[in-house]
Design a protein around this motif. Sequence first.
Motif, PDB file in Angstrom:
ATOM      1  N   MET A 189       0.834  -1.205   0.000  1.00 60.04           N
ATOM      2  CA  MET A 189       0.000   0.000   0.000  1.00 60.04           C
ATOM      3  C   MET A 189       0.874   1.263   0.000  1.00 60.04           C
ATOM      4  O   MET A 189       1.967   1.260   0.564  1.00 60.04           O
ATOM      5  CB  MET A 189      -0.867  -0.017   1.252  1.00 60.04           C
ATOM      6  N   LEU A 190       0.341   2.351  -0.600  1.00 59.45           N
ATOM      7  CA  LEU A 190       1.093   3.603  -0.646  1.00 59.45           C
ATOM      8  C   LEU A 190       1.277   4.180   0.756  1.00 59.45           C
ATOM      9  O   LEU A 190       0.303   4.316   1.502  1.00 59.45           O
ATOM     10  CB  LEU A 190       0.316   4.625  -1.482  1.00 59.45           C
ATOM     11  N   ALA A 191       2.501   4.513   1.083  1.00 54.93           N
ATOM     12  CA  ALA A 191       2.749   5.121   2.398  1.00 54.93           C
ATOM     13  C   ALA A 191       3.819   6.193   2.234  1.00 54.93           C
ATOM     14  O   ALA A 191       4.632   6.137   1.305  1.00 54.93           O
ATOM     15  CB  ALA A 191       3.206   4.060   3.392  1.00 54.93           C
ATOM     16  N   ASP A 192       3.805   7.178   3.137  1.00 52.96           N
ATOM     17  CA  ASP A 192       4.835   8.218   3.052  1.00 52.96           C
ATOM     18  C   ASP A 192       5.889   7.993   4.137  1.00 52.96           C
ATOM     19  O   ASP A 192       5.873   6.982   4.847  1.00 52.96           O
ATOM     20  CB  ASP A 192       4.205   9.620   3.118  1.00 52.96           C
ATOM     21  N   SER A 193       6.806   8.947   4.273  1.00 52.44           N
ATOM     22  CA  SER A 193       7.911   8.773   5.220  1.00 52.44           C
ATOM     23  C   SER A 193       7.430   8.823   6.661  1.00 52.44           C
ATOM     24  O   SER A 193       8.207   8.549   7.575  1.00 52.44           O
ATOM     25  CB  SER A 193       8.950   9.880   5.036  1.00 52.44           C
ATOM     26  N   PHE A 194       6.180   9.227   6.886  1.00 51.21           N
ATOM     27  CA  PHE A 194       5.667   9.339   8.258  1.00 51.21           C
ATOM     28  C   PHE A 194       4.651   8.242   8.553  1.00 51.21           C
ATOM     29  O   PHE A 194       3.827   8.357   9.453  1.00 51.21           O
ATOM     30  CB  PHE A 194       5.080  10.747   8.474  1.00 51.21           C
ATOM     31  N   ASN A 195       4.711   7.207   7.694  1.00 51.74           N
ATOM     32  CA  ASN A 195       3.861   6.029   7.885  1.00 51.74           C
ATOM     33  C   ASN A 195       2.366   6.286   7.715  1.00 51.74           C
ATOM     34  O   ASN A 195       1.543   5.534   8.226  1.00 51.74           O
ATOM     35  CB  ASN A 195       4.154   5.389   9.251  1.00 51.74           C
ATOM     36  N   ARG A 196       2.033   7.394   7.035  1.00 50.57           N
ATOM     37  CA  ARG A 196       0.621   7.594   6.693  1.00 50.57           C
ATOM     38  C   ARG A 196       0.335   6.770   5.447  1.00 50.57           C
ATOM     39  O   ARG A 196       1.156   6.708   4.531  1.00 50.57           O
ATOM     40  CB  ARG A 196       0.336   9.078   6.422  1.00 50.57           C
ATOM     41  N   ARG A 197      -0.851   6.145   5.422  1.00 44.68           N
ATOM     42  CA  ARG A 197      -1.204   5.276   4.294  1.00 44.68           C
ATOM     43  C   ARG A 197      -2.264   5.949   3.439  1.00 44.68           C
ATOM     44  O   ARG A 197      -3.139   6.624   3.957  1.00 44.68           O
ATOM     45  CB  ARG A 197      -1.705   3.933   4.817  1.00 44.68           C
ATOM     46  N   PHE A 198      -2.174   5.734   2.143  1.00 48.45           N
ATOM     47  CA  PHE A 198      -3.033   6.463   1.207  1.00 48.45           C
ATOM     48  C   PHE A 198      -3.886   5.510   0.383  1.00 48.45           C
ATOM     49  O   PHE A 198      -3.372   4.712  -0.395  1.00 48.45           O
ATOM     50  CB  PHE A 198      -2.174   7.357   0.304  1.00 48.45           C
ATOM     51  N   SER A 199      -5.205   5.605   0.602  1.00 52.00           N
ATOM     52  CA  SER A 199      -6.126   4.717  -0.108  1.00 52.00           C
ATOM     53  C   SER A 199      -7.136   5.512  -0.934  1.00 52.00           C
ATOM     54  O   SER A 199      -8.036   4.953  -1.536  1.00 52.00           O
ATOM     55  CB  SER A 199      -6.879   3.865   0.911  1.00 52.00           C
ATOM     56  N   TYR A 200      -6.992   6.834  -0.931  1.00 51.28           N
ATOM     57  CA  TYR A 200      -8.023   7.718  -1.476  1.00 51.28           C
ATOM     58  C   TYR A 200      -7.375   8.756  -2.398  1.00 51.28           C
ATOM     59  O   TYR A 200      -6.429   9.426  -1.993  1.00 51.28           O
ATOM     60  CB  TYR A 200      -8.714   8.364  -0.265  1.00 51.28           C
ATOM     61  N   THR A 225       7.471   6.527  -9.965  1.00 52.61           N
ATOM     62  CA  THR A 225       7.508   7.985  -9.789  1.00 52.61           C
ATOM     63  C   THR A 225       6.573   8.400  -8.646  1.00 52.61           C
ATOM     64  O   THR A 225       6.939   9.215  -7.792  1.00 52.61           O
ATOM     65  CB  THR A 225       7.092   8.700 -11.104  1.00 52.61           C
ATOM     66  N   ILE A 226       5.369   7.844  -8.638  1.00 57.00           N
ATOM     67  CA  ILE A 226       4.408   8.196  -7.575  1.00 57.00           C
ATOM     68  C   ILE A 226       5.009   7.854  -6.204  1.00 57.00           C
ATOM     69  O   ILE A 226       4.993   8.672  -5.275  1.00 57.00           O
ATOM     70  CB  ILE A 226       3.067   7.445  -7.783  1.00 57.00           C
ATOM     71  N   CYS A 227       5.572   6.658  -6.074  1.00 52.41           N
ATOM     72  CA  CYS A 227       6.133   6.240  -4.770  1.00 52.41           C
ATOM     73  C   CYS A 227       7.304   7.140  -4.380  1.00 52.41           C
ATOM     74  O   CYS A 227       7.448   7.504  -3.204  1.00 52.41           O
ATOM     75  CB  CYS A 227       6.584   4.784  -4.822  1.00 52.41           C
ATOM     76  N   ARG A 228       8.119   7.506  -5.369  1.00 50.48           N
ATOM     77  CA  ARG A 228       9.275   8.379  -5.072  1.00 50.48           C
ATOM     78  C   ARG A 228       8.780   9.746  -4.592  1.00 50.48           C
ATOM     79  O   ARG A 228       9.274  10.298  -3.621  1.00 50.48           O
ATOM     80  CB  ARG A 228      10.128   8.501  -6.338  1.00 50.48           C
ATOM     81  N   MET A 229       7.784  10.288  -5.304  1.00 48.95           N
ATOM     82  CA  MET A 229       7.261  11.619  -4.958  1.00 48.95           C
ATOM     83  C   MET A 229       6.632  11.625  -3.563  1.00 48.95           C
ATOM     84  O   MET A 229       6.767  12.580  -2.808  1.00 48.95           O
ATOM     85  CB  MET A 229       6.194  12.053  -5.973  1.00 48.95           C
ATOM     86  N   LEU A 230       5.957  10.536  -3.255  1.00 47.84           N
ATOM     87  CA  LEU A 230       5.246  10.455  -1.975  1.00 47.84           C
ATOM     88  C   LEU A 230       6.200  10.603  -0.787  1.00 47.84           C
ATOM     89  O   LEU A 230       5.824  11.129   0.269  1.00 47.84           O
ATOM     90  CB  LEU A 230       4.483   9.130  -1.907  1.00 47.84           C
ATOM     91  N   ARG A 231       7.446  10.191  -0.998  1.00 47.76           N
ATOM     92  CA  ARG A 231       8.416  10.324   0.096  1.00 47.76           C
ATOM     93  C   ARG A 231       8.704  11.801   0.405  1.00 47.76           C
ATOM     94  O   ARG A 231       9.266  12.136   1.431  1.00 47.76           O
ATOM     95  CB  ARG A 231       9.719   9.587  -0.246  1.00 47.76           C
ATOM     96  N   LEU A 232       8.333  12.686  -0.547  1.00 45.88           N
ATOM     97  CA  LEU A 232       8.583  14.122  -0.332  1.00 45.88           C
ATOM     98  C   LEU A 232       7.442  14.803   0.429  1.00 45.88           C
ATOM     99  O   LEU A 232       7.517  15.985   0.730  1.00 45.88           O
ATOM    100  CB  LEU A 232       8.758  14.834  -1.684  1.00 45.88           C
ATOM    101  N   LYS A 233       6.397  14.067   0.717  1.00 42.79           N
ATOM    102  CA  LYS A 233       5.245  14.689   1.399  1.00 42.79           C
ATOM    103  C   LYS A 233       5.655  15.160   2.797  1.00 42.79           C
ATOM    104  O   LYS A 233       6.237  14.408   3.573  1.00 42.79           O
ATOM    105  CB  LYS A 233       4.070  13.696   1.472  1.00 42.79           C
ATOM    106  N   ALA A 234       5.334  16.408   3.092  1.00 44.32           N
ATOM    107  CA  ALA A 234       5.710  16.994   4.385  1.00 44.32           C
ATOM    108  C   ALA A 234       4.814  16.432   5.497  1.00 44.32           C
ATOM    109  O   ALA A 234       3.693  15.996   5.230  1.00 44.32           O
ATOM    110  CB  ALA A 234       5.552  18.514   4.309  1.00 44.32           C
ATOM    111  N   PRO A 235       5.294  16.465   6.753  1.00 46.82           N
ATOM    112  CA  PRO A 235       4.496  15.903   7.846  1.00 46.82           C
ATOM    113  C   PRO A 235       3.201  16.672   8.103  1.00 46.82           C
ATOM    114  O   PRO A 235       2.218  16.104   8.569  1.00 46.82           O
ATOM    115  CB  PRO A 235       5.422  16.000   9.061  1.00 46.82           C
ATOM    116  N   ALA A 236       3.199  17.980   7.807  1.00 46.28           N
ATOM    117  CA  ALA A 236       2.013  18.791   8.124  1.00 46.28           C
ATOM    118  C   ALA A 236       2.010  20.063   7.284  1.00 46.28           C
ATOM    119  O   ALA A 236       3.058  20.486   6.777  1.00 46.28           O
ATOM    120  CB  ALA A 236       2.029  19.161   9.604  1.00 46.28           C
ATOM    121  N   HIS A 237       0.840  20.669   7.165  1.00 47.67           N
ATOM    122  CA  HIS A 237       0.784  21.974   6.491  1.00 47.67           C
ATOM    123  C   HIS A 237       1.349  23.038   7.425  1.00 47.67           C
ATOM    124  O   HIS A 237       1.637  22.761   8.601  1.00 47.67           O
ATOM    125  CB  HIS A 237      -0.655  22.292   6.068  1.00 47.67           C
TER     126      HIS A 237
END
Length: 323
Positions: A1-12, A294-306
């Motif tokens: 499953m898609l996840a970012d560096s902060f272990n948030r999972r993305f299903s939507y 590419t999607i998985c690589r980009m997802l690692r750049l997601k910041a922890p919060a706005h």
Amino acid sequence: MLADSFNRRFSYLRLSLTSLCNFRCQYCLPNGNVFLAGCKSPLTQDEIVNLLVAFAELGIVKVRLTGGEPALRSDLIDLIRTVSQIDGIKKTALTTNGFRLKRDVFDYRQAGLNCINLSVDSLNRKRFAQITGQDRFCELMDGLEKALALDWEVKINTVLLKGINDDELEAFLDFAKSNSVGLRFIELMPTKDNPRFFAEHHFDLRGLRNRLLANGWTARANTADSGPAENFVHSNFRGTVGLIRPYSTDFCGSCNRLRVSSVGELKLCLFGEKNYSLRSLLQAPSQKEELQETICRMLRLKAPAHQLHEGIYETRNFATIGG
Ligand code: SAM
Ligand code: SF4
């Protein structure tokens, strides 16, 4: 499953079908669409299929079609049918201002739509016109009535605005007493286009949360895929209430969604302007693996919060990103 560096999972995934809109909501597009030179055309059906097949294999199970106004696309019903038939997509949803609802709602449902969110910022015809720039309240309510008669999930999105519609809370709650509808009160969010409006009309929903709890509503336990909305139920009401509070502490921690703009840019945050164009990888099914990497690589750049609390946000308006 898609996840970012902060272990948030993305299903939507929220997919914008167009950045254009025929309404002029005061907080979103007060001057209507601004046509920019060099505006790119929105993704085609083939590009959308290539995108969603790749995302579905990565664990996306819910897709929301949004905009701008998605019903401005003449191929919307076809698109709903196509999206809902993609392997792995269990829920297809639509967010709309409802201008085609009365005419098309049965076709949406028949094409496979599971959930519809209708934006209704006032239950008063004159005020509705004042907020949206469109005197179409009655037509919209006819569409809503038809939608409520079908067997599916219907939600109403309402942005509460200080001094404009914050006196309508009881009227909205009354509506939820007798109708099986999910009311979603959305706190006004700042964008580059609405700083003055935001300063004047931002209405903090914390007070409403306390008021619901004091009046017999109970918070429903969030599941892993609930996302940032906090939901409430009441035994005397057929409907439910959801609060979307971007300044609340859990908002980013519970983020379970990704966004793709109408021209194929991956958006990692509602408030960030960093876009990663995926369009060149949507041209043929054979590009799927490269697209997924590419999607998985980009997802690692997601910041922890706005950074709203620091007054930092980069999105011009939500019509460009789908809300
Ligand atoms: N045009 C469609 C509609 O209005 O439902 C779909 C796109 S619209 C951008 C999606 C949602 O974003 C709407 O419910 C709208 O009220 C909400 N929205 C737009 N700008 C907003 C803002 N600045 N703050 C909070 N919600 C906003
Ligand atoms: Fe259009 Fe939706 Fe923005 Fe209103 S909120 S201007 S309907 S995109």
